[in-house]
Design a protein around this motif. Structure first.
Motif, mmCIF file in Angstrom:
data_model
loop_
_atom_site.group_PDB
_atom_site.id
_atom_site.type_symbol
_atom_site.label_atom_id
_atom_site.label_comp_id
_atom_site.label_asym_id
_atom_site.label_seq_id
_atom_site.Cartn_x
_atom_site.Cartn_y
_atom_site.Cartn_z
ATOM 1 N N PRO B 76 -31.571 -31.885 68.493
ATOM 2 C CA PRO B 76 -32.925 -31.346 68.688
ATOM 3 C C PRO B 76 -33.197 -31.001 70.154
ATOM 4 O O PRO B 76 -33.999 -30.113 70.443
ATOM 5 C CB PRO B 76 -33.838 -32.484 68.225
ATOM 6 C CG PRO B 76 -32.999 -33.344 67.363
ATOM 7 C CD PRO B 76 -31.594 -33.218 67.870
ATOM 8 N N CYS B 77 -32.525 -31.720 71.099
ATOM 9 C CA CYS B 77 -32.742 -31.418 72.515
ATOM 10 C C CYS B 77 -32.297 -29.989 72.823
ATOM 11 O O CYS B 77 -32.909 -29.287 73.626
ATOM 12 C CB CYS B 77 -31.972 -32.394 73.398
ATOM 13 S SG CYS B 77 -32.511 -34.088 73.185
ATOM 14 N N GLU B 80 -34.962 -27.795 71.761
ATOM 15 C CA GLU B 80 -36.122 -27.851 72.637
ATOM 16 C C GLU B 80 -35.870 -27.151 73.969
ATOM 17 O O GLU B 80 -36.784 -26.634 74.601
ATOM 18 C CB GLU B 80 -36.481 -29.315 72.888
ATOM 19 C CG GLU B 80 -37.676 -29.506 73.795
ATOM 20 C CD GLU B 80 -37.936 -30.985 74.027
ATOM 21 O OE1 GLU B 80 -38.977 -31.451 73.572
ATOM 22 O OE2 GLU B 80 -37.095 -31.659 74.648
ATOM 23 N N VAL B 157 -39.351 -32.493 69.216
ATOM 24 C CA VAL B 157 -39.172 -31.234 69.926
ATOM 25 C C VAL B 157 -40.511 -30.639 70.333
ATOM 26 O O VAL B 157 -41.465 -30.647 69.564
ATOM 27 C CB VAL B 157 -38.417 -30.246 69.007
ATOM 28 C CG1 VAL B 157 -38.346 -28.878 69.638
ATOM 29 C CG2 VAL B 157 -37.040 -30.776 68.690
ATOM 30 N N THR B 159 -42.310 -27.591 70.458
ATOM 31 C CA THR B 159 -42.234 -26.215 69.976
ATOM 32 C C THR B 159 -43.289 -25.419 70.732
ATOM 33 O O THR B 159 -44.109 -25.987 71.445
ATOM 34 C CB THR B 159 -42.538 -26.137 68.479
ATOM 35 O OG1 THR B 159 -43.841 -26.694 68.276
ATOM 36 C CG2 THR B 159 -41.529 -26.927 67.671
#
Lengths: 662, 180
Positions: B76-77, B80, B157, B159
């Motif tokens: 997820p990083c 992001e 994250v 968004t």
């Protein structure tokens, strides 16, 4: 209008369930024969009403009626029609309605299939089942009404979470719920047995098909969930020890222990209180699993929106159902006297060890899942318990258990002899050791876990084959005679063998996927390539296109190995404008020996697309293994036991006579 | 069998239920952060490989800032990251990073590949500071005010939507706030 119709059906279902439950409890005291008929009719009525409510919600989603809150929040006119339908259970309210529908479907199935034996027990079971349904429909009506209106209604909806717009996820919740809720029947039977204060081999035989059906559905549900994570989440993981995953694993473990101890009870008339406790625990864990993730007690990536009011209601239901049944257990379990005796070396004692191991493993998962919550409530600290904890504790425990699997299957009931069994299993031991050494040699000398997993899988797999060969006297008698023995072997035995063989394959696949996976990533411009495990992955080109409710980038990759061209793989990255979310559709080349798994990310202007490539050895066998495991469960359902239920009637009346005199 | 023993499951469940009840009282929906409106726990982290400066809690005082916990191992990083790059390019607020549980050099290579949005980065190889911060998973982002207090915690994250609707307004509000 349709929403109101659905709402009305739901209210009626609540009323019928409540009335049926109360009347049955009262009626049983007066021993009125009409009660049993009423219980059946009421159960079918509940199902029809819930089906009506569910059909109404489905129509509302199909026609995109945005004046209904859940539709507006979870649908969109541009959404593909299939996902409009699956969107019905892609949200809290709808999924709870589905839960209730399946609950009443099981009750109705019991009503249609129950033979006229043990009428009191079955009527009591209906009463308990209806009580659960009543609590459940009340939860729907008062805190999670799927038919709530929204005014003013919006022009368009907010769309379904794109991650849920996937065929795997469409079928995952119904299967999972069919598993969870199936254990409600065994729970109700257990509560009924406690109220009656009597449980015997016949009880086990009535309950076993239900337990096996629920277990099989749950197995499929968990496997579909894992497959969804593997194919849709884009990082190739299939199990992350996330609270929601653990919530489905716990009832599966308890249910696995339950179907094994049921067998002991059926054959040896012992382990009674323990089996009843497992029946209660399995459904309790199912309930806790469904609800705790929705109440805000546990936070997780899978959780739907939470609401404190719901949390209180859920806790109330949990306390009533679990606390109530366990209190009854405390009061009544001492009435359940075993008649069979235990000797140390016998099939039943190995099954008891199996139960202890699975029970401990289940407690471990429970502890790992809830420990963070305990810590936050008693102190200021926040901690997480992740995969390393579970891998270090759960896996070895399961590994030790698997050593027992082939031994247990070959030991005799009552009084077994260990030595001859071990002698017969010698080839399996040799094969296991050889496979372990081979794995260490060929695959990776540093991964002991890989070698251990391979050896265990081989031990269980070959052990099962030896067991079956022994039972068929394969090689000792003419082939034709062996075949006829195969035809006469009870389906329960075949079920056991098939399930354990599926287990061996699954263990092998898990070993392959986790111990020998490889990954690499690099930024690629079209024309550039990267290498992994002898494969060359070249990015051909990337083009944009518009999907139904998303825009996407499609990356084409040319795969080759040495000089050999292995064709093209296409991966996608989709962006859903309504939800402002991106998803990945990984490109996967599946072979028996492993998957080549490609996903790519947001491009950087100067350096191209970040491309992740993974090799997952034997990933395909995860799905095949779990399918075979499930098949084993299904085969066992069909086994009705040697003697039919009615044939035992005479034996039972003498039992009853003995009870009166004692 | 001892009859009292049969009540053991009930007793265990009662303890569990009490905990669940307590758990419900915690604000559901958000992972409670005990740090909200409190001083950031003191830490002094070494630099990641190839960088000169590390990150200490004192570096974050004096200006509204974001503190982002990441790791090169965390998918997820990577999702992001472009958003962080965009925030850093906009210059609205400085971003400080904590590289969580990365093997030596992995974080540096990752930032070389994906770009570096951080003003300073601390290397939390053993995850000690992450425990003090109560991190449940990467990525996580804290908004720190001028006085060095934690004012908001975002799990997961960032968004575009989270940034526009929640974080950016809060950052602007804090920047407009007078020094306490």
């Amino acid at each position: 209008m349709i929403a109101e119709l659905g709402q009305f059906a739901l209210i009626l279902a609540f009323a019928v369930a409540l009335a049926q439950s109360v009347l049955t409890f009262i009626g049983l005291r007066t021993a009125d024969p009409a009660i049993h008929g009423f219980a059946r009719a009421g159960s079918i009525a509940q199902f029809v009403l819930m089906l009506t409510a569910f059909a109404c919600l489905t129509v509302l989603f199909a026609v995109s009626d945005f004046s209904v809150l859940v539709v507006a929040e979870n649908s969109h006119t541009d959404k593909p029609f299939l996902y409009k339908l699956t969107g019905v259970w892609g949200n809290h309210e709808g999924s709870m309605l589905l839960w209730g529908l399946i609950l009443t479907a099981y009750t109705a199935a019991l009503a249609l299939s129950a033979k006229p034996v043990e009428a009191r027990l079955v009527s009591l079971t209906f009463a308990v089942q209806s009580l659960v349904t009543a609590a459940f429909t009340a939860f729907l009506l008062f805190t999670s009404n799927p038919f709530a209106r929204l005014w003013p209604s919006p022009m368009n909806g907010q769309d379904l979470n794109p991650l849920l717009q996937d065929p795997g996820l469409a079928s995952h919740p119904p299967m999972l719920y069919a598993g969870y809720v199936g254990f409600s029947i065994t729970f109700s039977f257990a509560v009924a047995a406690l109220i009656e204060g009597r449980v015997d081999a016949r009880w086990a035989r009535i309950v076993r098909p239900w337990a096996l059906a629920a277990w099989s559905f749950l197995t499929v549900g968990i496997a579909l969930g894992a497959a969804w994570a593997y194919y849709e989440l884009g990082w190739g993981g299939w199990w992350a020890w996330d609270p929601v995953e653990n919530a489905s694993l716990m009832p599966w473990l308890a249910g696995t222990a339950f179907i094994h101890s049921l067998r002991v009870m059926e054959k040896r008339d012992t382990l009674k209180a323990w089996t009843i406790l497992l029946a209660l625990m399995t459904f309790s864990l199912s309930l806790a699993g469904t609800f705790l993730v929705r109440s805000g007690v546990l936070t997780s990536v899978h959780a739907f929106a939470v609401d404190p009011e719901r949390g209180v209601f859920i806790l109330g239901i949990l306390i009533a159902v679990i606390g109530g049944s366990l209190a009854l257990y405390g009061l009544r379990a001492s009435h359940l006297k075993p008649t069979g005796v235990f000797s140390e070396v016998s099939r039943e004692s190995t099954l008891l060890i199996n139960n202890l191991f699975i029970g401990a493993a289940c407690a471990l998962v429970f502890f790992g899942t809830f420990y963070p919550l305990f810590i936050t409530t008693v102190s200021d600290e926040t901690i997480t318990v992740g995969a390393p904890f579970f891998n270090a504790t759960f896996n070895p425990m399961m590994g030790v258990l698997f050593i027992l699997v082939p031994v247990s299957g070959m030991l005799a009931w009552k009084r077994g002899k260990l030595k001859p069994v071990l002698r017969k299993l010698m080839p399996a031991l040799v094969a296991a050791l050889a496979a372990g050494v081979l794995a260490l040699w060929i695959a990776d000398r540093t991964r002991i876990a890989g070698a251990l997993g391979t050896a265990l899988a081989m031990w269980v797999g070959i052990g099962v084959l030896i067991d079956i060969a022994q039972r068929l006297k394969l090689g000792d008698i003419p082939l034709k005679a062996s075949l006829s023995r195969a035809m006469n072997l009870p389906l329960g035995i075949w079920g056991m063998a098939v399930a354990h063989f599926g287990l061996a394959i699954t263990v092998f696949a898990i070993t392959g996927v986790s111990a020998w996976k490889q990954e690499t990533s690099a930024f690629l411009m079209p024309g550039q390539s990267l290498q992994i495990a002898g494969y060359t992955v070249e990015l051909d080109d990337v083009r944009r296109f518009d999907g139904a409710n998303y825009v996407a980038e499609e990356g084409r990759f040319a795969i080759s190995r040495g000089q050999r061209d292995l064709g093209e793989l296409v991966a996608e990255r989709r962006f859903y404008p309504v939800r402002q979310m991106s998803t990945t559709e990984s490109a996967i080349r599946t072979r028996g020996t492993g998957d080549l798994y490609i996903s790519f990310g947001e491009p950087s202007r100067e350096r191209g697309w970040p491309v992740h490539v993974y090799i997952y050895p034997f990933a395909m066998w995860l799905w095949i293994g779990s399918a075979i495991l499930t098949l084993g469960g299904v085969l066992s359902i069909a086994d009705r036991g040697r003697r039919s239920l009615t044939a035992r009637k005479t034996a039972d009346t003498t039992d009853a006579a003995r009870e009166v005199t004692s | 069998m001892n009859r009292l023993f049969l009540f053991l499951p009930l007793a265990l469940f009662a303890v569990m239920a009490a905990y669940f009840a307590l758990g419900l009282r915690e604000n559901p929906g958000e992972i409670p952060s005990q740090l909200i409106d409190r001083e950031l726990p003191a830490f002094d982290l070494p630099p990641i490989q190839g960088h000169v400066t590390g990150l200490a809690s004192a570096d974050l005082a004096g200006e509204v800032s974001l503190l982002n916990v990441f790791g090169s191992w965390c998918p997820p990083c990577a999702i992001e990251h472009p958003m962080l790059m965009q925030i850093s390019r906009s210059g609205v607020v400085p971003i400080y990073g904590i590289d969580w549980k990365d093997p030596p050099g992995a974080g540096t290579r990752w930032l070389e590949r994906n770009g570096n949005p951080y003003v300073r980065i601390g290397n939390d190889a053993e995850g000690r500071v992450a425990i003090d911060l109560g991190i449940t998973g990467a990525p996580e982002t804290f908004i720190i005010d001028r006085a060095g207090r934690v004012r908001y915690r975002h799990v997961g994250v960032i968004t575009e939507e989270v940034w526009d609707r929640t974080l950016l307004p809060l950052v602007e509000h804090l920047q407009a706030e007078d020094m306490p």
